[in-house]
Design a protein around this motif. Sequence first.
Motif, mmCIF file in Angstrom:
data_model
loop_
_atom_site.group_PDB
_atom_site.id
_atom_site.type_symbol
_atom_site.label_atom_id
_atom_site.label_comp_id
_atom_site.label_asym_id
_atom_site.label_seq_id
_atom_site.Cartn_x
_atom_site.Cartn_y
_atom_site.Cartn_z
ATOM 1 N N TRP A 223 0.793 -1.473 -0.056
ATOM 2 C CA TRP A 223 -0.107 0.439 -0.164
ATOM 3 C C TRP A 223 1.170 1.016 0.376
ATOM 4 C CZ3 TRP A 223 -0.529 3.687 3.797
ATOM 5 C CH2 TRP A 223 -2.272 4.418 3.944
ATOM 6 N N ILE A 224 1.863 1.439 0.999
ATOM 7 C CA ILE A 224 2.798 2.876 0.680
ATOM 8 C C ILE A 224 3.937 2.592 -0.382
ATOM 9 C CG2 ILE A 224 4.294 1.047 2.425
ATOM 10 C CD1 ILE A 224 3.458 5.139 2.743
ATOM 11 N N ILE A 225 4.034 1.932 -0.875
ATOM 12 C CA ILE A 225 5.144 1.424 -2.323
ATOM 13 C C ILE A 225 4.281 2.392 -3.009
ATOM 14 C CG2 ILE A 225 6.223 0.698 -3.798
ATOM 15 C CD1 ILE A 225 7.493 -1.526 -1.312
ATOM 16 N N SER A 226 2.712 1.749 -3.366
ATOM 17 C CA SER A 226 2.412 2.161 -4.450
ATOM 18 C C SER A 226 1.626 3.303 -4.129
ATOM 19 C CB SER A 226 0.712 1.259 -4.492
ATOM 20 O OG SER A 226 -0.159 1.655 -3.439
ATOM 21 N N ASN A 227 1.201 4.314 -3.183
ATOM 22 C CA ASN A 227 1.359 5.521 -2.776
ATOM 23 C C ASN A 227 1.930 6.216 -2.838
ATOM 24 O OD1 ASN A 227 -1.734 5.504 -2.855
ATOM 25 N ND2 ASN A 227 -1.089 4.607 -0.457
ATOM 26 N N ASN A 402 14.472 -3.802 -1.390
ATOM 27 C CA ASN A 402 14.074 -4.423 -3.085
ATOM 28 C C ASN A 402 13.350 -3.068 -3.448
ATOM 29 O OD1 ASN A 402 15.406 -7.436 -2.676
ATOM 30 N ND2 ASN A 402 14.331 -7.746 -1.914
ATOM 31 N N ARG A 403 12.672 -2.744 -3.191
ATOM 32 C CA ARG A 403 11.888 -2.001 -3.739
ATOM 33 C C ARG A 403 12.920 -0.724 -4.730
ATOM 34 N NH1 ARG A 403 10.777 1.061 -6.837
ATOM 35 N NH2 ARG A 403 8.588 2.032 -7.987
ATOM 36 N N TYR A 404 13.265 0.012 -3.182
ATOM 37 C CA TYR A 404 13.699 1.129 -3.410
ATOM 38 C C TYR A 404 15.963 1.020 -3.671
ATOM 39 C CZ TYR A 404 9.830 3.516 -2.536
ATOM 40 O OH TYR A 404 8.790 3.749 -2.267
ATOM 41 N N LYS A 405 16.186 -0.128 -4.239
ATOM 42 C CA LYS A 405 17.260 -0.604 -3.971
ATOM 43 C C LYS A 405 17.677 0.258 -5.091
ATOM 44 C CE LYS A 405 17.473 -5.087 -6.444
ATOM 45 N NZ LYS A 405 16.960 -6.091 -6.046
#
Length: 406
Positions: A223-227, A402-405
């Motif tokens: 949720w927080i990543i998509s937002n 993993n998302r922000y590397k």
Amino acid sequence: MSIWGQFGLQEGSTVMGVEIQGLYDHGMFITILVFSAVGTFLYSVLVGKSIGRTYLDGQVLEVVWTILPFFILLALGLPSIKLLYLMDEVNLPEVTVKVIGHQWYWTYEYSDMRGSSYSFDSYMIHDNFLLKGYRILEVDNRCVMPTMLMMRVLITSGDVIHSWAIPSAGIKVDAVPGRINQSSLCFSRSGVFYGQCSELCGVNHSFMPICAEAVGVSVYAGWIISNHDVVLGSMSGGASSWSWWGVLVAILKGIGKAIYWVTSSYAMYLYYLFYYSFYVPSKFVVVSSWSFAKWLFSSSVSLWEWCLWFYDFPVEASLYAVGWFVNGVVNIVVFIITSPVKAICWFTKCVYTGVFNLGSFCYGVFEAMVNSMSSFTSDEFHESVMREVNWNTKKLIWILMNRYKG
Ligand SMILES: [Cu+2]
């Protein structure tokens, strides 16, 4: 959420909420016990026939009814104080939610992620638009929070004083303009939890509910990543450039790190294995057996010599033994008389050590008593909370990395 016919507190939804519920039950138990005991005494005095006309005083009884309430108050007060201090503790929070009170809605801000801050307003849904859910409790945008993860809530206000409260979570913090209040939260289960503004803030004070939705960590992370992606305007995800050289360097780095890690941990393992399984016990055995053997040898030699002597000249040997014993006693007496300071020091040290040991023992018993009284959940619950929180912390960090590397 409170319901009709509810008896007692709402079921705790956070770790602290569960503890507070336990404190409430503990307090009610003692209160009911005291109330029924006093009621029984009062009844027996007013209605009963057991009246002693010659009974003037009872010292023991008076001592008992002075001391007993002291312990009852201690049992009521200590757990409460401990919980009070635990509630103010903010332990290494992984997630921070900033709550801003407004006339008459709440704003939630999530600024943990780098480069962006995601925030939204949370308004009550009016009766006319309410399709499902609870009247004057449902909001258009819920405050989403993770379960079993240490969180921090920062609470402030944009205009007048509000108060952000969720009864089942055991939290109520004033939102004061120009000041940021801090509190910690750790939801123990997922669900939707309701609260209301708890500081009179104007005409629509009753119509700015709080609605927190506690979800699992992976759902929260998604949720927080998509937002944040929406905020950053990069829904497709950042395309990173790469080269064979970069890949080669990364692989070599990884291999080097792995070799270093394996070698150092193996060396450490061998060192501690040797140190604790061989060095420490053998050192102890050698040192203690050597001094014991020395002492045993010298004493048995002296004893043997004395026995030979006794065999030849029994009177002289006996006199010598008596003299040796008397000499020892006299030595002690002489020591006390000639160096009273030393003797007093030695005696004081003995007394001090004894008193200190007794005191620390009593303190240990007291501490164990307080500890056992001030936590209302079992050790299994504590362990499972610690395990879950550790695991979820790793999980959240792993997902975000993993998302922000790169
Ligand atoms: Cu308010």
